[in-house]
Design an enzyme around this catalytic site. Structure first.
Site, short mmCIF file in Angstrom:
data_model
loop_
_atom_site.label_atom_id
_atom_site.label_comp_id
_atom_site.label_asym_id
_atom_site.label_seq_id
_atom_site.Cartn_x
_atom_site.Cartn_y
_atom_site.Cartn_z
N SER A 31 0.83 -1.19 0.00
CA SER A 31 0.00 0.00 0.00
C SER A 31 0.88 1.26 0.00
CB SER A 31 -0.86 -0.05 1.27
OG SER A 31 -1.85 0.89 1.19
N CYS A 113 -3.66 -8.09 6.49
CA CYS A 113 -3.31 -6.73 6.92
C CYS A 113 -3.53 -6.59 8.44
CB CYS A 113 -4.16 -5.71 6.17
SG CYS A 113 -3.76 -4.03 6.67
C1 LIG Z 1 4.51 -0.22 3.36
C2 LIG Z 1 3.83 -1.57 3.33
C3 LIG Z 1 2.60 -1.70 2.69
C4 LIG Z 1 1.97 -2.95 2.63
N1 LIG Z 1 0.78 -3.06 1.96
C5 LIG Z 1 0.22 -4.28 1.79
C6 LIG Z 1 -0.95 -4.45 1.01
O1 LIG Z 1 -1.53 -3.51 0.44
N2 LIG Z 1 -1.45 -5.71 0.88
C7 LIG Z 1 -0.86 -6.81 1.48
O2 LIG Z 1 -1.34 -7.93 1.33
N3 LIG Z 1 0.26 -6.67 2.22
C8 LIG Z 1 0.81 -5.45 2.37
N4 LIG Z 1 1.98 -5.33 3.10
C9 LIG Z 1 2.63 -6.54 3.61
C10 LIG Z 1 3.69 -7.07 2.64
O3 LIG Z 1 3.13 -7.39 1.39
C11 LIG Z 1 4.42 -8.30 3.19
O4 LIG Z 1 3.48 -9.31 3.46
C12 LIG Z 1 5.21 -8.00 4.46
O5 LIG Z 1 5.92 -6.79 4.34
C13 LIG Z 1 6.18 -9.15 4.81
O6 LIG Z 1 7.21 -9.29 3.90
P1 LIG Z 1 8.70 -8.67 4.19
O7 LIG Z 1 9.14 -9.20 5.55
O8 LIG Z 1 9.56 -9.22 3.07
O9 LIG Z 1 8.57 -7.20 4.15
C14 LIG Z 1 2.58 -4.08 3.24
C15 LIG Z 1 3.81 -3.93 3.89
C16 LIG Z 1 4.44 -2.70 3.94
C17 LIG Z 1 5.77 -2.59 4.63
#
Ligand SMILES: Cc1cc2nc3c(=O)[nH]c(=O)nc-3n(C[C@H](O)[C@H](O)[C@H](O)COP(=O)(O)O)c2cc1C
Length: 333
Positions: A31, A113
């Site tokens: 997002s 989320c």
């Molecule tokens: C800034 C930000 C926005 C995110 N927006 C969404 C989103 O719109 N939909 C979603 O399913 N996950 C969203 N997430 C979660 C990520 O897709 C992901 O599941 C999470 O960051 C874990 O992965 P990572 O440890 O590699 O960051 C968001 C995460 C962050 C940091």
């Protein structure tokens, strides 16, 4: 580093229902980040990978006539998934039909989320605690569209409620065609390590593809995750902030066994400048405000980066940002 077994296991396309994806590396929905402009940059380096829009509220969509900008996709941007969130099966079904009309190859439903504003209204990760509603959502959306319906979720609400094994089976039985597991609980937020061992356990109980998400920050972590979990693919998230090269780098390694040379600071800053200009063209002044955070993510790991970050976080116009980046590029050249 890429074992022959892993290479062989991942050499066939990822099959999401009737959609074939020629890459096992996905760009996550983020997002405020994964708009059309950002996805174009990621796509340049990862032409085969599945991308996701930012999450779109089905309730909001129900009440507006014009499609929100976050739901816009390029006509030739494929494969692309539009991600929806809500707790109302009827609104989600309606939103899914609009998403398909916009060009979505798959519909992804956000069940992960952690944000209070979303969970209080019954959406996002709170669906982990209401599996019957989650099932009804999947059934109704599957009935409403003829593209695959997928789920992105977490391993549970808290350490006391790690319910993913039962939940995942129920989603598969309801008609979901792929599950992406962010291997943290809702209570963890983004803290602590992703617990990949749970992804391995989910993989054992599902027949649909399972995508591993959480802490994929490099080629090495992607390979380690794929090897230890048996997952069908990996999804990159925070590792792509200010670094739209990551999905492509991992995809290239999985396909060839060779590592691409990392982009130099100059290449990263040139990419930042292009990102800034494109956000300005696409969103105007609002794009500049959003660009501030992107710019600070790009400006790291070179002499003078801290000062540039501080300056870029305050830009008011596209020209200010371009001037700051150009000045730094001259110093680095
Ligand atoms: C800034 C930000 C926005 C995110 N927006 C969404 C989103 O719109 N939909 C979603 O399913 N996950 C969203 N997430 C979660 C990520 O897709 C992901 O599941 C999470 O960051 C874990 O992965 P990572 O440890 O590699 O960051 C968001 C995460 C962050 C940091």
């Amino acid at each position: 580093m890429l074992s022959p077994n892993l290479k062989a296991r991942l050499s066939s396309p990822l099959k999401v229902g009737n959609v074939e994806v020629k890459s096992r590396v996905l760009q996550s929905p983020l997002s405020g980040v994964t708009d059309l402009v950002f996805r174009r940059l990621v796509r340049r380096y990862a032409p085969d990978s599945m991308m996701y829009t930012e999450m779109v509220s089905a309730t909001e969509l129900h009440h507006v006539k014009k499609l929100p900008k976050i739901m816009e996709v390029d006509a030739n941007e494929r494969p692309i998934s539009i991600q929806l969130f809500d707790c109302r099966p009827d609104f989600l079904a309606e939103a899914a039909q609009k998403a398909v009309a916009e060009g979505a190859d798959t519909i992804d439903i956000n069940m992960g989320c952690p944000v209070n504003k979303i969970t209080k209204k019954g959406g996002g990760s709170s669906l982990l605690r209401q599996p019957q509603i989650a099932e009804a959502i999947v059934r109704e959306v599957v009935n409403a569209v003829d593209v695959p319906v997928t789920i992105k979720t977490r391993i549970g609400w808290s350490d006391e409620e790690i319910t993913i094994l039962d939940f995942a089976k129920r989603m598969q039985d309801a008609g979901a065609q792929m599950m992406t597991i962010h291997a943290r609980t809702r209570a963890q937020g983004y803290n602590g390590n992703a617990r990949w061992e749970w992804i391995g356990r989910v993989k054992e109980v599902l027949s649909i593809p399972v995508i591993a998400n959480g802490d994929i920050f490099s080629v090495e972590s992607a390979v380690q995750c794929l090897q230890s979990t048996g997952a069908d693919g990996v999804m990159c998230s925070r590792g792509t902030l200010g670094y739209p090269f990551l999905v492509g780098e991992i995809d290239y390694f999985l396909k060839t066994g060779e590592k691409l040379p990392p982009p130099t600071p100059i290449q990263r800053l040139e990419c930042a400048r292009e990102h800034l200009q494109a956000l300005w063209e696409y969103k105007g002044d609002r794009g500049i405000l959003q660009a501030r955070k992107h710019m600070t993510w790009y400006a790291k790991d070179f002499v003078g980066a801290a000062q540039l970050r501080a300056e870029l976080s305050l830009i008011e116009t596209v020209q200010q940002g371009v001037n700051l980046i150009d000045r730094t590029l001259e110093q680095l050249n």
